[in-house]
Design a protein around this motif. Structure first.
Motif, short mmCIF file in Angstrom:
data_model
loop_
_atom_site.label_atom_id
_atom_site.label_comp_id
_atom_site.label_asym_id
_atom_site.label_seq_id
_atom_site.Cartn_x
_atom_site.Cartn_y
_atom_site.Cartn_z
N GLU A 1 11.46 1.21 -5.12
CA GLU A 1 10.45 0.92 -6.15
C GLU A 1 9.15 1.67 -5.88
OE1 GLU A 1 11.79 -3.24 -5.06
OE2 GLU A 1 12.70 -1.29 -4.64
N ASP A 2 8.78 1.83 -4.59
CA ASP A 2 7.57 2.58 -4.24
C ASP A 2 7.70 4.04 -4.65
OD1 ASP A 2 6.43 0.32 -2.99
OD2 ASP A 2 7.46 0.78 -1.10
N ALA B 1 10.41 9.65 3.40
CA ALA B 1 10.09 8.32 2.85
C ALA B 1 11.33 7.72 2.20
CB ALA B 1 8.96 8.43 1.84
N ALA B 2 12.12 8.54 1.51
CA ALA B 2 13.34 8.04 0.87
C ALA B 2 14.35 7.55 1.90
CB ALA B 2 13.97 9.15 0.02
N GLU C 1 0.81 -1.22 0.00
CA GLU C 1 0.00 0.00 0.00
C GLU C 1 0.85 1.28 0.00
OE1 GLU C 1 -2.23 -0.70 3.53
OE2 GLU C 1 -3.52 -2.21 2.61
N PHE C 2 2.14 1.15 0.24
CA PHE C 2 2.99 2.34 0.37
C PHE C 2 3.06 3.15 -0.92
CE2 PHE C 2 5.85 1.15 4.22
CZ PHE C 2 4.70 0.96 4.98
N ALA C 3 3.14 2.47 -2.07
CA ALA C 3 3.23 3.19 -3.34
C ALA C 3 2.01 4.08 -3.56
CB ALA C 3 3.39 2.21 -4.50
N GLY C 4 0.84 3.60 -3.10
CA GLY C 4 -0.38 4.40 -3.23
C GLY C 4 -0.34 5.67 -2.40
N LEU C 5 0.25 5.56 -1.19
CA LEU C 5 0.40 6.74 -0.35
C LEU C 5 1.37 7.73 -0.98
CD1 LEU C 5 0.01 8.40 2.21
CD2 LEU C 5 1.71 6.94 3.35
N ILE C 6 2.48 7.23 -1.50
CA ILE C 6 3.45 8.10 -2.18
C ILE C 6 2.78 8.81 -3.36
CG2 ILE C 6 5.61 8.16 -3.49
CD1 ILE C 6 6.00 7.60 -0.50
N GLU C 7 1.98 8.07 -4.12
CA GLU C 7 1.28 8.65 -5.27
C GLU C 7 0.34 9.77 -4.85
OE1 GLU C 7 -1.49 7.14 -9.04
OE2 GLU C 7 -0.78 5.71 -7.53
N SER C 8 -0.36 9.59 -3.74
CA SER C 8 -1.27 10.63 -3.24
C SER C 8 -0.50 11.87 -2.80
CB SER C 8 -2.11 10.09 -2.07
OG SER C 8 -2.99 9.09 -2.51
#
Length: 424
Positions: A323-324, A314-315, A281-288
């Motif tokens: 990848e996220d 996050a980095a 789910e982390f990639a979705g948070l980064i996208e938001s």
């Protein structure tokens, strides 16, 4: 010199003394409404020690009921926390000392406690004070206010009580250590019940998470509950999307949603600092976060800056995969920031750190063949993206700025340009 809003507020406040009980309640409603439309700077200028001492004198002279004083002070604390204002004046005031004495007396009583009054006092104290007197007092606050926050009746009045209790709990900063047996079961129940029934306001839900994530900084064992059981990343991303729809991004009237967004970003910084576990789910948070960064950067500088800070944290988080950051668009977004013709030093600092952390992580070899193979694929993808965008030239242009940034931020920001590069 007072502006119109400050003048109106101070006039209303000065009129309290001459009001009868019922008139005073009406006047307090007007005072609270006046606070709603005041800017952060205006609020800071009217929350003075003299105002709080005046309230203490009115209580002492029986010109103001404690109930009415609590109504004012709760709303002052509410606005203070919502708009991130400073309110050290209360801590130095006679009213603060009165509250501390009342809390102490109430806690010592074995029978006949006025539980509602004590809960109100706890909320006022947390919302308006930076520090709590002792760990024992803090335990009482947490236990009592969680009990208030667990109320589930579908009434507007109960909803406001729950919101205020959770907001007060969120004021307990990360440097206060609290045993998780005092709060984890209850706060998890509050969050899960909302996920099923949507009973909390947006501010109350954010505050519940804010309280829990602040504990995460010192209690890493909360990771599994936060990441996999309560699904923080999924829930936070959904909340960002909902709040984003209600902000006037063309810079209209200042909204409550703008401040709730800012509260989420401050919570993200604590989350990424403590995060060791990963889920999809982390990639979705980064996208938001990236979507809000791009939407906010023209007119909402503070939100934009918080987005970049969150991406930098996050980095640096071992729980977030590179990848996220690629999949969520963070690399593209931060590249866009450093490629601007004009960039302020704070943004430059955050962006350079972002790429330094990514470069450093790409140098770490995986501890098994599968992880190492995946790292090489990610590294190749990252290298090609950065090469295509002329990244090395962009970073090299910051060479003169690096020593200056390192000095003003007292940081270990490397001055060797090559450490920011990703090489295959």
């Amino acid at each position: 010199m007072e502006n119109g809003a400050e003048k109106a507020f101070n006039k209303l406040f000065s009129e309290l003394e001459d009001c009868k009980e019922e008139e005073q309640k009406v006047k307090i409603e007007e005072i609270n409404e006046a606070m709603e439309v005041m800017r952060k700077e205006e609020l800071e200028s009217v929350f003075t020690k003299e105002q709080f001492d005046k309230m203490e004198q009115m209580i002492e002279e029986k010109k103001m009921l404690m109930e009415n004083a609590i109504l004012v002070l709760k709303h002052i604390g509410y606005m203070k926390e919502l708009k991130f204002t400073s309110n050290l004046s209360f801590e130095r005031s006679l009213l603060s000392k009165r509250f501390e004495e009342m809390i102490g007396d109430g806690n010592e009583k074995k029978e006949g406690k006025d539980e509602k009054l004590l809960d109100d006092l706890y909320e006022c104290h947390l919302l308006n004070k930076c520090n709590v007197t002792s760990n024992e007092t803090l335990k009482i606050y947490v236990r009592r206010l969680l009990k208030v926050a667990l109320k589930k009746e579908e009434k507007e009045e109960v909803g406001k009580e729950v919101e205020m209790a959770l907001m007060a709990l969120s004021c307990i900063r990360e440097y206060f250590r609290i045993l998780k047996k005092l709060y984890l079961e209850e706060i998890s129940e509050i969050i899960q019940h909302h996920q099923e029934h949507h009973n909390l306001t947006q501010l109350a839900y954010q505050s519940a998470w804010g309280f829990l994530i602040s504990r995460f900084v010192n209690e890493k064992s909360l990771g599994d509950a936060i990441v996999n059981e309560l699904h923080f990343a999924r829930e936070a991303a959904r909340e960002l999307e909902e709040l984003s729809k209600r902000v006037d991004w063309k810079r209209g009237k200042e909204t409550k949603e703008e401040y709730i967004l800012l509260r989420w970003f401050r919570t993200f910084n604590n989350f990424f600092r403590g995060c060791k576990l990963w889920n999809e789910e982390f990639a979705g948070l980064i996208e938001s976060i990236v979507r809000i960064l791009r939407t906010a950067k023209d007119n909402y500088g503070e939100i934009s800056n918080q987005c970049i800070s969150s991406l930098r944290n996050a980095a640096d988080s071992t729980g977030v995969k590179v990848e996220d950051l690629l999949k969520g668009g963070a690399v593209d977004a931060v590249l866009e920031e450093i490629q601007q013709s004009i960039i302020d030093r704070k943004t430059a600092y955050e962006c350079l750190n972002f790429f330094y952390f990514i470069s450093w992580r790409m140098k770490e070899k995986g501890d098994d063949k599968m992880k190492e193979a995946k790292r090489k694929i990610t590294k190749r993808e990252l290298f090609e993206k950065l090469e295509e965008e002329g990244y090395e030239d962009d970073i090299s242009s910051f060479y003169r700025l690096l020593c200056f940034l390192k000095k003003i931020y007292f940081d270990k920001l490397p001055t060797n340009i090559s450490v920011y590069f990703v090489n295959v």
